[in-house]
Design an enzyme around this catalytic site. Structure first.
Site, PDB file in Angstrom:
ATOM      1  N   GLU A   1     -10.406   8.524   7.343  1.00 51.39           N
ATOM      2  CA  GLU A   1      -9.814   8.336   6.019  1.00 51.39           C
ATOM      3  C   GLU A   1     -10.875   7.830   5.038  1.00 51.39           C
ATOM      4  OE1 GLU A   1      -6.555   5.744   6.987  1.00 51.39           O
ATOM      5  OE2 GLU A   1      -5.691   7.277   8.281  1.00 51.39           O
TER       6      GLU A   1
ATOM      7  N   HIS B   1      -4.415  -6.990  10.402  1.00 53.37           N
ATOM      8  CA  HIS B   1      -5.722  -6.336  10.200  1.00 53.37           C
ATOM      9  C   HIS B   1      -6.869  -7.219  10.715  1.00 53.37           C
ATOM     10  CE1 HIS B   1      -3.533  -3.783   7.359  1.00 53.37           C
ATOM     11  NE2 HIS B   1      -4.606  -3.099   7.078  1.00 53.37           N
TER      12      HIS B   1
ATOM     13  N   PHE C   1      -9.200   0.232  10.692  1.00 56.83           N
ATOM     14  CA  PHE C   1      -8.946  -1.070  11.325  1.00 56.83           C
ATOM     15  C   PHE C   1      -8.365  -0.753  12.706  1.00 56.83           C
ATOM     16  CE2 PHE C   1      -9.099  -2.178   6.932  1.00 56.83           C
ATOM     17  CZ  PHE C   1      -9.351  -3.547   6.825  1.00 56.83           C
TER      18      PHE C   1
ATOM     19  N   SER D   1      -3.085  10.023   8.739  1.00 58.96           N
ATOM     20  CA  SER D   1      -2.403  10.697   9.852  1.00 58.96           C
ATOM     21  C   SER D   1      -3.206  10.460  11.121  1.00 58.96           C
ATOM     22  CB  SER D   1      -2.325  12.208   9.598  1.00 58.96           C
ATOM     23  OG  SER D   1      -1.812  12.514   8.328  1.00 58.96           O
ATOM     24  N   GLU D   2      -3.257   9.208  11.559  1.00 58.52           N
ATOM     25  CA  GLU D   2      -4.143   8.891  12.688  1.00 58.52           C
ATOM     26  C   GLU D   2      -3.802   9.697  13.930  1.00 58.52           C
ATOM     27  OE1 GLU D   2      -3.057   6.565  10.622  1.00 58.52           O
ATOM     28  OE2 GLU D   2      -4.809   5.439   9.957  1.00 58.52           O
TER      29      GLU D   2
HETATM   30  C1  LIG Z   1      -1.705   3.427   9.880  1.00 52.93           C
HETATM   31  C2  LIG Z   1      -2.601   3.022   8.768  1.00 52.93           C
HETATM   32  N1  LIG Z   1      -3.644   3.802   8.422  1.00 52.93           N
HETATM   33  C3  LIG Z   1      -4.462   3.454   7.412  1.00 52.93           C
HETATM   34  C4  LIG Z   1      -4.257   2.293   6.719  1.00 52.93           C
HETATM   35  C5  LIG Z   1      -5.225   1.894   5.611  1.00 52.93           C
HETATM   36  N2  LIG Z   1      -4.582   2.044   4.318  1.00 52.93           N
HETATM   37  C6  LIG Z   1      -4.003   1.006   3.720  1.00 52.93           C
HETATM   38  S1  LIG Z   1      -3.279   1.448   2.305  1.00 52.93           S
HETATM   39  C7  LIG Z   1      -3.745   3.034   2.459  1.00 52.93           C
HETATM   40  C8  LIG Z   1      -3.345   4.024   1.420  1.00 52.93           C
HETATM   41  C9  LIG Z   1      -1.875   4.207   1.373  1.00 52.93           C
HETATM   42  O1  LIG Z   1      -1.509   5.053   0.347  1.00 52.93           O
HETATM   43  P1  LIG Z   1      -0.031   5.164  -0.168  1.00 52.93           P
HETATM   44  O2  LIG Z   1       0.900   5.318   0.981  1.00 52.93           O
HETATM   45  O3  LIG Z   1       0.012   6.190  -1.205  1.00 52.93           O
HETATM   46  O4  LIG Z   1       0.285   3.712  -0.774  1.00 52.93           O
HETATM   47  P2  LIG Z   1      -0.385   2.990  -2.015  1.00 52.93           P
HETATM   48  O5  LIG Z   1      -1.496   2.160  -1.474  1.00 52.93           O
HETATM   49  O6  LIG Z   1      -0.815   3.999  -2.985  1.00 52.93           O
HETATM   50  O7  LIG Z   1       0.684   2.101  -2.544  1.00 52.93           O
HETATM   51  C10 LIG Z   1      -4.481   3.204   3.620  1.00 52.93           C
HETATM   52  C11 LIG Z   1      -5.065   4.467   4.052  1.00 52.93           C
HETATM   53  C12 LIG Z   1      -3.180   1.475   7.124  1.00 52.93           C
HETATM   54  N3  LIG Z   1      -2.930   0.300   6.535  1.00 52.93           N
HETATM   55  N4  LIG Z   1      -2.357   1.861   8.124  1.00 52.93           N
END
Ligand SMILES: Cc1ncc(C[n+]2csc(CCOP(=O)(O)OP(=O)(O)O)c2C)c(N)n1
Ligand SMILES: [Mg+2]
Lengths: 338, 327
Positions: free
Chosen positions: A29, A129, A83, A59-60
């Protein structure tokens, strides 16, 4: 020897493997255009292009599973799990699929997959985290596990992991990304999986540390009235029994320093093996210095206390040497545990 | 000082309070950034600047006995549901006065009195959990419902799809609220998602959906109310896509260099606070100086909260050992 930050060393290791092998690809990501949330894939997109360096959706399970499939059919994917907790939503693909292909194909299908994940407390990221979670990996036959403790071994272990024909998990203590040191690059810099390294030498105890705790253990030894072999395990699966046993046979005392909770921590395996195989050589009971059995707390002071500090390591080892017994942990001494 | 429940009830009854709450959310988020820049915040923060109408519209529509799951970008939803500025700032600053006593931080808030379930730092995790809260209502035969609030990027994770399917076949009383703020971390939604509108994903689970102006708290409240009525009546779940915009970067250090030029300005024309304030003035619900008055009241409230929190005790070390297991 170039001086590098740990995140630069990781980028360099991946780049070197990508140069020497066109089958190496990188998925994760925000790892391509943004070069990784921790800048651990700097320059990769630019040099190797979007076919081999890919940003993924959140999409892990999907991209880790795809990496298993790609690895089983000839590529050498390097997957970033930002993480380590995010491995939770993808664990099947690693532990139950990728880790078992070689076994379940009668040795015909290899899975040369590298899964990198940042781990550990200390930066205020909170309970979900901040864990280290070696325990999710170490009890799964079919996986190898390495843990970096600084730029040089991050480089060396990463290159070895990418070259290995097995699924290898490389854990990177997040708070070390900005740490700098001189790094041996090129072939000479590669560190064999399963080999430990000695971070300090001494006679009174063998202090076995891993990842983030290597610094605390080495600092404690440097400041103490006692002297110890400080062993940076570097790999947990497999781990370097030869180096640990040789040292304990000489010092007669084993101490493990772990950032994880006491229960189920990696040190228990080391202690059990040493107790069984070197029982007659021990002058004191083995001591495990760990975090308490609690989720990683947020408040700054709480988080600092959670992780074993060099001062705490120093106190515990001193008490062991003075009394010949395992001293109570800080939370037992302070009677704060409920 | 109003309790969280009183704050929530006031919001449900009076659209002027909804305006005031949006102003409060924005001012508090800006304050969090200031405190961060001053080095007073340990760790990270994810601000919901620009998304205030989503939070307030959802909270206005939900009953206090409904359950809400939201994310690490949840300060706005929490405040809208009724969490007090002291509870929020206290948590972010690791104080005993925080929502969960300072052991959680910015990403971990909770208050069962107002239906705020523990907030989620793992993307997608809250979506099936909301379905589970709806299952409780269904099994017990109460008239309550659940709401999952999550981002656009979260609709690419398995948990989203599994939760929608489950809720559809069991006709669970749950409303899925996707805050489409156009970005997941540093990636624009179209780089990670092949559909233009998240709402269309409802079709494959045979559940109704709607695209809603997420910058209009009236539109959000109306859409969520309608979906909640359906859910309580036994018709099952709905997916609502609220089009909104994240004014700040993803988290503390992100300055959003990837944002195309002019995009922020275009969205700012739809600013939820500016436009809703105007609407209330036009309607006569706010006086000519209403906007300034609200800003003054909110500003004083936040200054007082900051002062109180900064003078309050940090979480004691022993707090990490509490509540690991239920007694
Ligand atoms: C399973 C998982 N993968 C990756 C992350 C890292 N991460 C935290 S927020 C985020 C983006 C999320 O985007 P969205 O769902 O659009 O929410 P927004 O932050 O825009 O409110 C990512 C990739 C995570 N917290 N959990
Ligand atoms: Mg988003």
């Amino acid at each position: 020897m170039p001086r590098m930050r740990m995140n630069q060393a990781i980028s360099a290791a991946i780049a070197d493997e990508m140069r020497s092998d066109p089958d190496v690809i990188v998925l994760g990501e925000d790892i391509a255009v943004a070069e990784g949330p921790f800048k651990t894939s700097a320059g990769l997109l630019e040099e190797f292009g979007p076919l081999r360096v890919r940003d993924t959706p959140i999409s892990e399970m999907g991209f880790l599973g795809a990496a298993v499939g790609a690895a089983a059919t000839g590529l050498r994917p390097v997957v970033e799990i930002m993480f380590v907790e995010f491995l939770g939503v993808a664990l099947d693909q690693l532990s139950t699929e990728g880790a078992k292909f070689h076994y379940l194909s009668g040795g015909l299908v290899k899975v040369p997959l590298t899964v990198r994940a940042s781990v550990g407390a200390g930066l205020g990221f909170g309970t979900q985290h901040s864990q280290t979670l070696e325990s999710w990996v170490v009890g799964t036959p079919g996986l190898k596990l390495a843990v970096a403790s600084g730029p040089a071994n991050a480089y060396g272990l990463m290159r070895a992991a990418i070259r290995d024909d097995n699924p290898v998990v490389v854990l990177e203590p997040r708070r070390l990304y900005a740490q700098r040191e001189e790094v041996t690059v090129g072939e000479e810099g590669i560190i064999a999986l399963g080999s430990a390294q000695q971070a300090a030498a001494g006679d009174d105890a063998t202090v076995v540390a891993l990842g983030s705790t290597v610094g605390a253990a080495a600092e404690a030894a440097a400041a103490a009235s006692w002297s110890a072999d400080v062993i940076d395990l570097q790999s947990l699966q497999p781990w370097d029994k030869d180096m640990v046993y040789e040292s304990v046979a000489r010092t007669g005392r084993l101490v493990t320093v772990e950032e994880n909770p006491l229960s189920g921590g990696w040190g228990a395996d080391i202690v059990a093996a040493v107790a069984a195989d070197l029982f007659g050589e021990l002058k004191a009971p083995p001591l495990r210095i760990t975090a308490p059995d609690v989720p990683v707390p947020f408040g700054k002071e709480l988080e600092e206390r959670y992780m074993p500090s060099s001062v705490y390591v120093g106190e515990q080892v001193t008490a062991l040497l003075d009394t010949g017994r395992v001293p109570p942990s800080w939370w037992q001494r302070e009677e704060v545990a409920t | 000082m109003s309790t969280p429940l009183e704050r929530r009830q006031a919001l449900q009854q009076d659209r002027r309070v909804r305006y005031e709450r949006m102003v409060e959310i924005r001012a508090l988020e800006n304050k969090v950034q200031d405190l961060f820049d001053e080095g007073l915040v340990h760790g990270t923060t994810h601000l919901c600047l620009g998304q205030e109408a989503v939070a307030v519209g959802v909270a206005a529509a939900a009953r206090t006995t409904d359950q809400v799951t939201c994310t690490y970008r949840g300060h706005g939803v929490a405040l809208a549901l009724g969490l007090t500025p002291v509870q929020l700032l206290g948590e972010i600053l690791g104080r005993e006065a925080g929502s969960i006593g300072g052991i959680g931080g910015s990403m971990h808030l909770c208050d069962p009195d107002i239906g705020l379930m523990p907030t989620f730092a793992i993307v997608g995790a809250g979506i099936p959990v909301a379905a589970g809260a709806a299952l409780t209502a269904q099994v017990r035969g109460t008239d309550d419902a659940a709401i999952a609030v999550f981002g656009d990027g979260s609709t690419n994770i398995g948990a989203f799809h599994e939760a929608l399917n489950l809720a559809a076949i069991w006709k669970l009383p749950v409303v899925f609220v996707c805050e489409n703020n156009q970005y997941g971390e540093y990636s624009r939604i179209d780089l990670t998602t092949p559909v233009d509108d998240i709402a269309c994903r409802a079709e494959s689970y045979a559940i109704p959906s709607a695209i809603v102006d997420g910058q209009d708290p009236d539109a959000v409240a109306e859409a969520v109310s309608g979906a909640l009525d359906q859910a309580r009546g036994g018709a099952g779940p709905t997916l609502l896509e609220l089009k909104t915009y994240r004014y700040a970067g993803h988290s503390r250090a992100d300055t959003a260099p990837y944002r195309p030029e002019g995009e922020f300005e275009r969205w700012y024309e739809k600013d939820p606070i500016v436009n809703f304030g105007r609407r209330l003035v036009d309607e006569g619900a706010l006086g000519d100086n209403g906007v300034e008055e609200v800003e003054a009241v909110v500003g004083a409230r936040i200054d007082a909260a900051v002062e109180l929190v900064l003078a309050s005790a940090p979480a004691p070390v022993g707090a990490m050992f509490a509540n690991v297991l239920a007694p």
